[in-house]
Enzyme design. Structure first.
Site, PDB file in Angstrom:
ATOM      1  N   HIS A 164      39.625 -36.715  43.506  1.00  0.00           N
ATOM      2  CA  HIS A 164      38.397 -36.616  42.414  1.00  0.00           C
ATOM      3  C   HIS A 164      38.256 -37.947  42.326  1.00  0.00           C
ATOM      4  CE1 HIS A 164      40.322 -32.796  41.683  1.00  0.00           C
ATOM      5  NE2 HIS A 164      42.164 -33.751  41.392  1.00  0.00           N
ATOM      6  N   LYS A 175      -4.413 -23.830  41.401  1.00  0.00           N
ATOM      7  CA  LYS A 175      -4.565 -23.578  40.395  1.00  0.00           C
ATOM      8  C   LYS A 175      -4.911 -22.208  40.125  1.00  0.00           C
ATOM      9  CE  LYS A 175      -7.539 -25.912  36.457  1.00  0.00           C
ATOM     10  NZ  LYS A 175      -8.737 -26.258  36.203  1.00  0.00           N
ATOM     11  N   ILE A 234      -6.306 -37.730  51.033  1.00  0.00           N
ATOM     12  CA  ILE A 234      -6.939 -36.923  49.670  1.00  0.00           C
ATOM     13  C   ILE A 234      -7.686 -35.717  49.659  1.00  0.00           C
ATOM     14  CG2 ILE A 234      -9.063 -38.200  48.433  1.00  0.00           C
ATOM     15  CD1 ILE A 234      -6.724 -40.242  48.846  1.00  0.00           C
TER      16      ILE A 234
END
Length: 514
Positions: free
Chosen positions: A274, A136, A125
């Site tokens: 393929h 930020k 946390i």
């Protein structure tokens, strides 16, 4: 004023040396818990987090950094006088570096005996909160979540006296990728515990294995990513023993080869071109299976990918070395086989846990990116056995016809729709894939099979809308057909089969693969 760094890491790789280097650059270290103890044991001066917050670590360490003295020091903009004034009023000191990595949630839930309680206790946390605050405010705070970034940042500090904005921005972006991936793992784990199969929001996280030279074509950029919690026994966890780097098409084709070979418990070999099988064979031993896969289409296998579900021995290696193959995939290569095949410089040799391949169930979903969204569905793991077959014609199938129909059914499931497979004596002899109508695929498979079509079985991945596929099969000498059934014109196909003495069974299962 001295700069400050908050250091709190679960993965302690390189942390002592980084802290010592920061001390030499006149940076104070704030730390918590086990990180603080480790630094002190290595004679690194440390300020305890409680000395910063004025509050003890409580609730078994659940609460220690969630405090204004921490987040104020991280989020305050140094260029805003009001922020600086509020910091001074509240005796908050700026924190200039955050070096944090998170509780080992992924490692915890990877343990086979993990409990929900253990998982919950390893949900970090405070760590994500500090990382997000620092990221930020990356203009003022340098944030490090990856030990690989320690040296480059130190070099900038030493050479320039500062870390450039471009580096700060890149580090902040990495933080948000990191916390997003962390939360994605938590949400996936808890959703699974809650039994939520298709939640209202779907988040997935992958880690880059490598940049690729290009994608399907040279003008397309590409990279290979692996699930954060990958199963073993797949292309993403394969061990490359030899050869040049895998390409985008190599990886895609190898994945297709593994999907098909996983269908078989007996010795089996699959040749892919393929993403479609050009040859599949099963036998008593792997050499016999390889011979069948090769002989199924000796032209198309050239430049293809071969997957085997048994160890490659010297005899089989000798047979494979004489043609050009891109990749050989097997659970193991004998020493002799490895010596023989490694003589081919560019041939990729991959080891995959085939036992686990057949048991992979942790991630039962597959996804497809479309414009503006993503399609998610369960893996096509449906299998059938003799008891599931419904005979709809007058003639009953022989034991051998049933064996060959079940073999062909395992293969047609992995062929691009519309899909038709002809098989005989535990070997594909004709494959028709990806045509716009079903009879077109049948004609391709029949043409490839040529005279071998006589006495063969035909498998179709979906029902016959018209009796024309049965007509084409009868003309080629096919004696048995396996298909899902369910067309409004099933009776027309049944009558056509009866007309030619063909036995036909319905599975009730469709295997579209677009």
């Amino acid at each position: 004023m001295k700069k400050r760094a908050l250091v709190s890491v679960s993965d302690k790789t390189g942390i002592v040396e980084l802290a010592k280097q920061l001390i030499e650059l006149d940076v104070e270290i704030i730390s918590t818990g086990g990180t603080k103890k480790l630094l002190q044991e290595n004679q690194v001066p440390v300020i305890g987090i409680s000395d910063v917050t004025g509050f003890p670590e409580i609730l078994d360490g659940r609460v220690k950094t969630l405090h204004p003295n921490v987040h104020g020091g991280l989020l305050a903009r140094r260029d805003l006088p009001a922020h600086v004034e509020q910091m001074n009023e509240n005796n908050i000191e700026a924190i200039d570096f955050v070096i944090v990595n998170l509780y080992p949630f992924r490692e915890t839930i990877s343990k086979p005996d993990v409990t929900l309680e253990d998982a919950i206790e390893n949900i970090d946390i405070g760590g994500p909160s500090m990382l997000r605050s620092a990221a930020k405010n990356h203009k003022d705070v340098i944030v490090l979540v990856d030990s690989k970034d320690y040296a480059p940042v130190l070099n900038e500090l030493k050479e320039q006296g500062e870390v450039s904005y471009e580096t700060r921005l890149a580090l902040a972006a990495k933080v948000f990728r990191h916390t997003a991936a962390y939360d994605s793992l938590i949400s996936k784990y808890l959703s699974k515990q809650a039994g939520q199969v298709f939640p209202e929001k779907l988040t997935m996280t992958y880690e880059k294995i490598q940049d690729l030279r290009y994608g399907e074509n040279p003008h397309q950029k590409a990279a290979f990513y692996r699930e954060a919690l990958p199963d073993v026994g797949n292309i993403a966890t394969a061990k490359q023993l030899h050869g040049k780097e895998l390409s985008y098409n190599n990886i895609n084709d190898a994945n297709a080869a593994l999907s098909i070979v996983a269908e078989f418990t007996e010795p089996a070999v699959v040749a892919i071109k393929h993403t479609n099988p050009c040859g599949v064979g099963v036998a008593r031993d792997i050499f016999g299976a390889y011979q069948k896969a090769y002989e199924a289409d000796p032209v198309s296998i050239f430049g293809g990918i071969v997957a085997l579900n048994r160890e490659v021995d010297g005899l089989t290696a000798n047979a494979m070395k004489d043609i050009f193959l891109e990749i050989i995939i097997a659970p193991k290569f004998s020493e002799k086989a490895l010596t023989i095949l490694a003589a081919k410089k560019n041939l990729r040799l991959l080891e995959v846990d085939m036992e686990q391949l057949a048991n992979n169930a942790r991630n039962p979903f597959t996804s497809l990116k479309v414009g503006g969204g993503i399609l998610v569905q369960g893996q096509d793991t449906k299998t059938i056995n003799q008891g599931d077959l419904k005979v709809v014609t007058k003639r009953q199938p022989t034991t051998e016809e049933i064996t060959q129909m079940l073999f062909a059914w395992k293969v047609v499931k992995h062929v691009k729709s519309n899909a038709i497979v002809l098989a005989k004596e535990d070997q594909t002899i004709g494959v028709g894939a990806g045509q716009m109508n079903r009879v077109g695929s049948a004609k391709i498979a029949i043409e490839q099979a040529a005279d071998k079509a006589k006495g063969s079985v035909l498998a179709s991945d979906a029902f016959f809308p018209m009796p024309d596929t049965v007509e084409a099969a009868a003309a080629a000498g096919v004696t048995a057909i396996i298909q899902p059934g369910g067309s409004i014109k099933d009776e027309d196909s049944i009558k056509e089969a009866d007309k030619h003495g063909i036995t036909m069974v319905f599975t009730g299962v469709r295997h579209f693969k677009h």
